[in-house]
Structure formats: structure tokens, C-alpha cells
Design a protein around this motif. Structure first.
Motif, mmCIF file in Angstrom:
data_model
loop_
_atom_site.group_PDB
_atom_site.id
_atom_site.type_symbol
_atom_site.label_atom_id
_atom_site.label_comp_id
_atom_site.label_asym_id
_atom_site.label_seq_id
_atom_site.Cartn_x
_atom_site.Cartn_y
_atom_site.Cartn_z
ATOM 1 N N ASP A 120 0.863 -1.179 0.000
ATOM 2 C CA ASP A 120 0.000 0.000 0.000
ATOM 3 C C ASP A 120 0.899 1.228 0.000
ATOM 4 O OD1 ASP A 120 -2.808 -0.972 0.224
ATOM 5 O OD2 ASP A 120 -2.083 -1.870 2.088
ATOM 6 N N VAL A 121 1.017 1.886 -1.163
ATOM 7 C CA VAL A 121 1.949 3.013 -1.239
ATOM 8 C C VAL A 121 1.323 4.299 -0.697
ATOM 9 C CG1 VAL A 121 3.141 2.004 -3.200
ATOM 10 C CG2 VAL A 121 1.332 3.674 -3.602
ATOM 11 N N ARG A 122 0.018 4.286 -0.419
ATOM 12 C CA ARG A 122 -0.631 5.486 0.074
ATOM 13 C C ARG A 122 -0.717 5.459 1.602
ATOM 14 N NH1 ARG A 122 -5.228 7.471 -3.847
ATOM 15 N NH2 ARG A 122 -4.921 9.727 -3.756
ATOM 16 N N ILE A 123 0.364 5.077 2.228
ATOM 17 C CA ILE A 123 0.437 5.093 3.685
ATOM 18 C C ILE A 123 1.661 5.907 4.089
ATOM 19 C CG2 ILE A 123 0.825 3.730 5.767
ATOM 20 C CD1 ILE A 123 -0.678 1.484 4.559
ATOM 21 N N PRO A 124 1.496 6.973 4.838
ATOM 22 C CA PRO A 124 2.665 7.736 5.291
ATOM 23 C C PRO A 124 3.597 6.859 6.119
ATOM 24 C CG PRO A 124 0.632 8.967 5.647
ATOM 25 C CD PRO A 124 0.226 7.578 5.263
ATOM 26 N N SER A 125 4.875 6.954 5.830
ATOM 27 C CA SER A 125 5.856 6.122 6.522
ATOM 28 C C SER A 125 6.704 6.917 7.504
ATOM 29 C CB SER A 125 6.778 5.441 5.495
ATOM 30 O OG SER A 125 7.427 6.411 4.689
ATOM 31 N N VAL A 126 6.410 8.211 7.640
ATOM 32 C CA VAL A 126 7.195 9.107 8.494
ATOM 33 C C VAL A 126 6.232 9.881 9.390
ATOM 34 C CG1 VAL A 126 8.709 11.139 8.495
ATOM 35 C CG2 VAL A 126 9.029 9.342 6.770
ATOM 36 N N ALA A 127 6.670 10.161 10.603
ATOM 37 C CA ALA A 127 5.897 11.037 11.496
ATOM 38 C C ALA A 127 6.226 12.479 11.123
ATOM 39 C CB ALA A 127 6.248 10.758 12.950
ATOM 40 N N ASP A 190 -2.138 13.169 0.193
ATOM 41 C CA ASP A 190 -3.554 13.214 0.540
ATOM 42 C C ASP A 190 -3.944 12.160 1.565
ATOM 43 O OD1 ASP A 190 -3.538 10.949 -1.032
ATOM 44 O OD2 ASP A 190 -4.813 11.755 -2.604
ATOM 45 N N ALA A 191 -2.978 11.355 2.001
ATOM 46 C CA ALA A 191 -3.224 10.402 3.084
ATOM 47 C C ALA A 191 -2.615 10.864 4.404
ATOM 48 C CB ALA A 191 -2.673 9.022 2.722
ATOM 49 N N VAL A 192 -1.966 12.029 4.392
ATOM 50 C CA VAL A 192 -1.379 12.597 5.604
ATOM 51 C C VAL A 192 -2.470 13.356 6.362
ATOM 52 C CG1 VAL A 192 0.332 14.237 6.492
ATOM 53 C CG2 VAL A 192 0.901 12.765 4.539
ATOM 54 N N ILE A 193 -2.471 13.244 7.698
ATOM 55 C CA ILE A 193 -3.428 13.995 8.515
ATOM 56 C C ILE A 193 -3.294 15.480 8.211
ATOM 57 C CG2 ILE A 193 -4.028 14.630 10.890
ATOM 58 C CD1 ILE A 193 -3.146 11.799 11.705
#
Length: 334
Positions: A120-127, A190-193
Motif C-alpha cells: 500500500d503506497v498510500r500510507i505515510p511512513s514518516v511522522a 492526501d493520506a497525511v493527517i
């Protein structure tokens, strides 16, 4: 890492634009696209070989990539049947949908039993941090559009490719699933809060050499009521030194919003530039990028010439006619 090459899954995409993820891979990484898998009723065609899942494996495909960007990112029951079969045959599956592969029980089970991987590439991997608005070294250009899906990624990638060809310092900064699948890195913005979107853009475009250009992939449109928020985050988080106005001239309404007409390029310029100058008072509009794919060449060239006269800016279709004009305009900025 997502294994290449890919079999492009077009599913039942209603038209070419709905399969923009597959189109981007085919246009920018054709060596990774061994073929396409289309279901009955599919209205898209990448111009590569139609294949069954078995034929894709025989051609060397390692990953089935969902090449469709549908509204809401829905994975239908009919899609799931194909994806489960692909996992059983030995494919990994990759997608950039809002509806995550890992949240589908049937897909999770099939991947686990068959030793395959879901990407799933639309998941942020960094805080990502909250934006601080501090000025960063280096130069940045942002592609902004009269509408969504009008050529912003192609514009940024074309300008980056032209700069690299000239031996200049340059990077394409992907902010959406297609750009990430093409380049292997970026921020799925667009998946980032929402509170962290502008900070994610700052993170993506850090301090750099004074003569280095970041080409930031645009998203949405300030005039698209569904997706304007992500555009604002790019404008303020990116702190662009230059804006490139992007437009698709054959549309009669905003993508997916038949009751909303498109703004003019003048409206886009006069709305976006003051907003950009909130974060970077020196920002300028450098040029116009027009997606002329639907027009014959003579009509496209006449339209571009008219836009140059009307707006006083260089105008081109950077994918069709080259990005030289736009790069020259960036290099000429004060």
C-alpha cells in the motif's frame, strides 16, 4: 521494495483518465510494464499487450499493480476475485488506493497463505512535523492546476528530466501514488493527517544547494471543492519560488463535479499567486503547461501560441513538445 516488472491492472476503469496510475507507469517507466489486465467493460487501454494473469507471469511480471485511481479508492468484489487469484498464482499486489489492500481480509489471507506481499503506497511512513514556515535554501517550483488530473505530475517530471539532461541540479518530488510508484519514493500527501500536510511538504523539499531545483508534483486544484485542501498544503509547505499553471483545454466541467465549471488560467494565476506569496513573497508565475493530448498537433500549437500572447508567459505541452521553454523560464527568474 516493490518487485518489477509489473502487470498493470486496469480492472473496469470507465475511461483513460481513471487509469492514470497505469498511464504514468507506462509513459515514464515503460520497461516496467509487461502488459495490462482488463476486465469486461474496461474503457482504458495503455497500448500494451492484453494478458491473462498466467500470461503476465510467463512474460516476467512480478507484481500486479492496480493502475486505477477511482473516486474514493474502492476495491470492488469483482476486483477482489482477480487480486486473490493473482496472489495464489504468485504475484505480489501493489496499490495506491485510499481503500488499503491490508484492510481486506480476503487479500490478507491469500497473501499470507501464498507467501506474497501487499504493498500500500498510500500510507505515510514518516511522522511528519507541523510546518514551521522557515525559509529553506534551494529553489522550488510547484505545478498547480485549473482541475485535478490535468497534467501536474507530467509537468514536474518533464521539467526535471529536461534539467537532468542539461546537467543541472534537479529532483522530482512525488506527492501522489503514481509518482511514488514511478520513482519509488515520495510523500502520499492526501493520506497525511491535515495538520501535518504542509509539514510533510517541507520534509519532502529540505534545504539544498542554491542552484538546485525541486519540482514538486501538484495535487488537486484550488477550484476543486473535493481536493482543494491538499493544494493549499503544497502551496504553503512547498514555499515555491515559481508556479507553473497547468490546464486541460477540452474539459467542460471539473473532474467528477458536473455542476462546477473550470476557472480560466487568469483566475488560477490571480488566486494562486497571492496565496503562494504568503509563504514566499518572491514567488512568480513562470509558465503554462497545457495537456494537449486530445488535440491534433496544429490545433495544439495554435492554442499554445494564443495562450502565450494572452498571458505573456511561455506555454507548452512539456510531455508532447518538450519542457525547454519552462526550464528556460525558471532559469531566467531573478
Amino acid at each position: 521494495m516493490i518487485q518489477t516488472p509489473y502487470l498493470l491492472f486496469l480492472g473496469d476503469a470507465p475511461d483513460q483518465l481513471a487509469a492514470k496510475v497505469a498511464q504514468g507507469i507506462k509513459d515514464w517507466r515503460p520497461e516496467n510494464a509487461v502488459g495490462q489486465y482488463r476486465m469486461p467493460g474496461c474503457g482504458a487501454d495503455m497500448g500494451v499487450a492484453d494478458m491473462t494473469l498466467e500470461e503476465g507471469l510467463a512474460a516476467g511480471a512480478k507484481t500486479l499493480v492496480i493502475g486505477v485511481a477511482n473516486r474514493g479508492g474502492v476495491i470492488s468484489d469483482e476486483w477482489k476475485k482477480v487480486l486473490v487469484e493473482a496472489l495464489q498464482l504468485g504475484y505480489d499486489v501493489a496499490a495506491g488506493l485510499h481503500n488499503l489492500l491490508r484492510n481486506e481480509d480476503e487479500l490478507q489471507a491469500a497473501a499470507r497463505v501464498n507467501g506474497r506481499t501487499l504493498f500500500d503506497v498510500r500510507i505515510p511512513s514518516v511522522a511528519y512535523p507541523i510546518a514551521n514556515g522557515k525559509k529553506r535554501s534551494g529553489k522550488r517550483v510547484l505545478a498547480i492546476g485549473t482541475d485535478c488530473s490535468c497534467g501536474k505530475m507530467y509537468t514536474a517530471m518533464s521539467m526535471d528530466a529536461e534539467m537532468v539532461k542539461r546537467g543541472l541540479k534537479s529532483d522530482f518530488r512525488a506527492t501522489g501514488q503514481t509518482g511514488i510508484l514511478v520513482t519509488g519514493k515520495g510523500v502520499p500527501l492526501d493520506a497525511v493527517i491535515a495538520d501535518f500536510m504542509a509539514g510533510a511538504v517541507e520534509y519532502l523539499t529540505p534545504d539544498n544547494d542554491d542552484d538546485h531545483w525541486d519540482h514538486i508534483e501538484g495535487q488537486g486544484s484550488l477550484f476543486h471543492v473535493s481536493y482543494s485542501g491538499v493544494t493549499m498544503a503544497l502551496i504553503h509547505g512547498g514555499q515555491p519560488d515559481a508556479l507553473i499553471l497547468c490546464h486541460e483545454p477540452t474539459r467542460t466541467h471539473m473532474r467528477g463535479l458536473p455542476d462546477y465549471s473550470l476557472p480560466s488560467l487568469e483566475q488560477l494565476r490571480d488566486t494562486a499567486l497571492p496565496l503562494a506569496r504568503v509563504a514566499n513573497p518572491n514567488c512568480q508565475v513562470a509558465g503554462v503547461s497545457v495537456n494537449t493530448k486530445a488535440l491534433p498537433e496544429d490545433e495544439a500549437l495554435a492554442l499554445l501560441a494564443d495562450m502565450e500572447t494572452r498571458l505573456g508567459l511561455p506555454a507548452t505541452d512539456p510531455f508532447r513538445f518538450g519542457a525547454g521553454k519552462l526550464v528556460d523560464a525558471l532559469l531566467a527568474l531573478d
